[in-house]
Write an enzyme that holds these catalytic residues in place. Structure first.
Site, PDB file in Angstrom:
ATOM      1  N   LYS A 174      11.629  -8.875  -3.295  1.00 17.73           N
ATOM      2  CA  LYS A 174      11.956  -7.497  -3.664  1.00 17.73           C
ATOM      3  C   LYS A 174      13.000  -6.932  -2.713  1.00 17.73           C
ATOM      4  CE  LYS A 174       7.594  -6.616  -3.233  1.00 17.73           C
ATOM      5  NZ  LYS A 174       6.224  -6.041  -3.217  1.00 17.73           N
ATOM      6  N   THR A 206       6.829   6.763  -1.522  1.00 19.70           N
ATOM      7  CA  THR A 206       6.873   5.378  -1.991  1.00 19.70           C
ATOM      8  C   THR A 206       5.585   4.621  -1.677  1.00 19.70           C
ATOM      9  OG1 THR A 206       7.834   4.742   0.120  1.00 19.70           O
ATOM     10  CG2 THR A 206       9.375   5.249  -1.671  1.00 19.70           C
ATOM     11  N   GLY A 208       2.479   2.567  -1.821  1.00 18.36           N
ATOM     12  CA  GLY A 208       1.875   1.757  -2.877  1.00 18.36           C
ATOM     13  C   GLY A 208       2.840   1.236  -3.933  1.00 18.36           C
ATOM     14  N   THR A 209       4.151   1.347  -3.690  1.00 20.23           N
ATOM     15  CA  THR A 209       5.134   0.903  -4.694  1.00 20.23           C
ATOM     16  C   THR A 209       4.978  -0.595  -5.012  1.00 20.23           C
ATOM     17  OG1 THR A 209       6.655   2.554  -3.867  1.00 20.23           O
ATOM     18  CG2 THR A 209       7.609   0.845  -5.232  1.00 20.23           C
ATOM     19  N   GLY A 210       4.757  -1.397  -3.956  1.00 21.80           N
ATOM     20  CA  GLY A 210       4.594  -2.847  -4.166  1.00 21.80           C
ATOM     21  C   GLY A 210       3.348  -3.160  -4.987  1.00 21.80           C
ATOM     22  N   CYS A 211       2.297  -2.360  -4.791  1.00 23.77           N
ATOM     23  CA  CYS A 211       1.061  -2.541  -5.574  1.00 23.77           C
ATOM     24  C   CYS A 211       1.360  -2.326  -7.061  1.00 23.77           C
ATOM     25  CB  CYS A 211      -0.020  -1.558  -5.135  1.00 23.77           C
ATOM     26  SG  CYS A 211      -0.422  -1.618  -3.378  1.00 23.77           S
TER      27      CYS A 211
HETATM   28  N1  PLP Z   1      -3.382   0.248   1.863  1.00 26.57           N
HETATM   29  C1  PLP Z   1      -3.533  -0.666   0.916  1.00 26.57           C
HETATM   30  C2  PLP Z   1      -4.885  -0.879   0.335  1.00 26.57           C
HETATM   31  C3  PLP Z   1      -2.433  -1.426   0.470  1.00 26.57           C
HETATM   32  O1  PLP Z   1      -2.574  -2.347  -0.482  1.00 26.57           O
HETATM   33  C4  PLP Z   1      -1.158  -1.190   1.051  1.00 26.57           C
HETATM   34  C5  PLP Z   1       0.030  -1.922   0.604  1.00 26.57           C
HETATM   35  O2  PLP Z   1       0.047  -2.727  -0.269  1.00 26.57           O
HETATM   36  C6  PLP Z   1      -1.055  -0.213   2.044  1.00 26.57           C
HETATM   37  C7  PLP Z   1      -2.177   0.473   2.410  1.00 26.57           C
HETATM   38  C8  PLP Z   1       0.244   0.086   2.705  1.00 26.57           C
HETATM   39  O3  PLP Z   1       0.996   0.951   1.973  1.00 26.57           O
HETATM   40  P1  PLP Z   1       2.332   1.529   2.598  1.00 26.57           P
HETATM   41  O4  PLP Z   1       3.256   0.378   2.742  1.00 26.57           O
HETATM   42  O5  PLP Z   1       2.785   2.520   1.612  1.00 26.57           O
HETATM   43  O6  PLP Z   1       1.986   2.110   3.923  1.00 26.57           O
END
Ligand code: PLP
Length: 480
Positions: A174, A206, A208-211
């Protein structure tokens, strides 16, 4: 049966990432969501403060239960929390051999808090990665998993190829953190890399964008799309969600996933072209629709009372495909059955057609239902069951003999002022000279038949109408 998609991911009490984000995506795409939490995080919108992995035996039991019970069409794996939890997931994949497994290799939060320790990363790379159909690292995850510095197109390629050699069946690196455009690149063995371009959305929200991206890919695969289409559609879903952030605390918000209905309705804007019930020679519906879309029409409605049902379905499938190529909405007049058979975006109902509440029961929550309304009273009555209202005939029209006397722009203004809570589409006698007036009176879209179908040059006519609409759109906020 509704396709089931399983997420195995972390629990974020602030709701923006992890299992909650994934379940929102599954629901918005019409998939049944199943979830197993690998770890509880302590976090709010200001960041992650602690990670408490769930007992691996609990994860084993939950996964075994779900795989024994449900027919799972795709699995998304996100944050794992620790080596024991990663091993539990690998064990279940080896045992149950699910189809379509997407691994989002979550290693750390944006704030830098580690979400998977070094032993966990080893299990992810050596035991889990070879069991997955696609792995979706961002630049820093690709760097951590390969030991390479990943910051541009050529280093993305090196990292992608290294992850393929490590046993990944496909890798999507990504590019959201690239310094220029956020291009993602898909690597598959024996195929050239495939780039997915995207426009950067300026937002701080942003989380959780990857989720969202990985769970949307899993859901699109579960719905039967191939990998390329699934990545493309998931990327579009994320881009749209980034434009409607949810900010529920003092820190970073998260991209808001709209329902399929809201996503469709958000595209109801601009020039809306209906097929002609008595077309001029050589102007079959396909020729008209291609010209209208090439000119900038954003919505197409198929209206035909003469074709046999099999022919109508065949035509609808064809026109729907053409509309999709232009990212335009495709609506069918009256025939709820043909909407379903052709997978159209919605139906338009007139006064003698099925009641909108009955159509809603048949069509479900996701599709659009347009309802004709000529008075404020009719608009009030229809609005609770309608996605949008077709208001008209605004001006005199020769195309539809039963349209009744024109109601004028005043009626459109009255209905807009009554704020029915759904967008309005102006219809009847709209042409180049008055389309801007319809917009100013409160219409989100303007529907035409003859202004395009009877024009000397259909594409040029559509373009002039669409341009007239766009120019005024910049000056006027409808319903304001
Ligand atoms: N918490 C959980 C359960 C996640 O799955 C993730 C990222 O995938 C994060 C936190 C981190 O999110 P961020 O990169 O927005 O801090």
């Amino acid at each position: 049966m509704t396709p089931s998609v399983l997420t195995v991911a972390g629990f974020d009490p602030s709701g923006g990432a992890g299992v909650q984000a994934d379940l929102r995506v599954f629901a918005s795409l019409g998939a049944a969501g199943l979830s197993v939490a690998t770890a509880l995080t302590v976090q709010d919108t200001r960041g992650v403060r602690a990670v408490h992995p769930v007992d691996a035996a609990v994860i084993d039991a939950q996964l075994d239960g779900l795989f024994a019970d449900a027919s799972i069409a795709a699995v998304k794996i996100g944050m794992l929390g620790g080596a024991a939890q990663a091993r539990s997931v690998a064990r279940a994949l080896n045992l149950h051999k699910p189809m379509r497994v997407i691994l989002d290799p979550v290693l750390a939060s944006t704030g830098g808090f580690s979400l998977l320790d070094v032993p966990g990363r080893e299990v992810l790379l050596h035991e889990l990665l070879p069991l997955c159909d696609l792995v979706t690292p961002n630049l820093s995850e690709a760097a951590a998993l390969t030991g390479l510095s990943v910051c541009d197109e050529s280093s993305m390629t090196q990292a992608g190829e290294k992850l393929l050699r490590a046993g990944a069946k496909a890798v999507l690196i990504k590019g959201g953190h690239l310094s220029d455009a956020p291009t993602d690149v898909l690597f598959r063995p024996g195929k050239p890399p495939l780039a997915f371009a995207g426009a950067r959305v300026a937002t701080a929200h942003t989380h959780g964008t990857g989720c969202l991206l990985s769970s949307a890919i899993a859901a699109f695969l579960a719905l039967g799309r191939d990998l390329e289409d699934s990545v493309r559609e998931a990327k579009e879903l994320v881009a749209r969600a980034l434009k409607t952030p949810v900010v529920a605390g003092s820190g970073r918000g998260y991209p808001g996933v709209a329902s399929a209905h809201a996503r469709r309705l958000g595209r109801l804007e601009g020039l809306y072209v209906l097929t002609d019930p008595s077309p001029l020679p050589g102007r079959d519906p396909e020729t008209l629709v291609r010209a209208a879309l090439a000119g900038g029409a954003r919505v197409i409605q198929l209206r035909d009372k003469t074709l046999s049902t099999p022919d109508l379905v065949r035509l609808a499938i064809k026109l729907n495909g053409i509309a999709r190529e232009h990212d335009a909405l495709f609506i069918i007049n009256d025939r709820v059955d043909v909407v379903l058979a052709s997978d159209a975006d919605g139906v338009h109902l007139g006064p003698d057609d099925m009641l909108p509440e009955d159509a809603r029961r048949l069509l479900g929550a996701d599709r659009l239902i347009g309802v004709s309304a000529g008075t404020v009273e009719e608009a009030r009555r229809a609005a609770p069951h309608a996605s949008y209202l077709g208001v008209g005939a605004i001006f005199a029209t020769a195309t539809k003999s039963d349209a009744g006397a024109p109601v004028g722009l005043g009626r459109l203004r009255e209905i807009a002022a009554a704020r029915p809570g759904v967008p309005l589409v102006a219809i009847g006698g709209i042409d180049e000279s008055n389309i801007a007036d319809a917009l100013r009176a409160g219409a989100a879209a303007a529907a035409v038949v003859s202004a395009v179908s009877r024009a000397a040059d259909m594409k040029e006519a559509a373009k002039r109408l669409a341009d007239g609409f766009k120019a005024n759109r910049l000056l006027t906020a409808p319903n304001a």
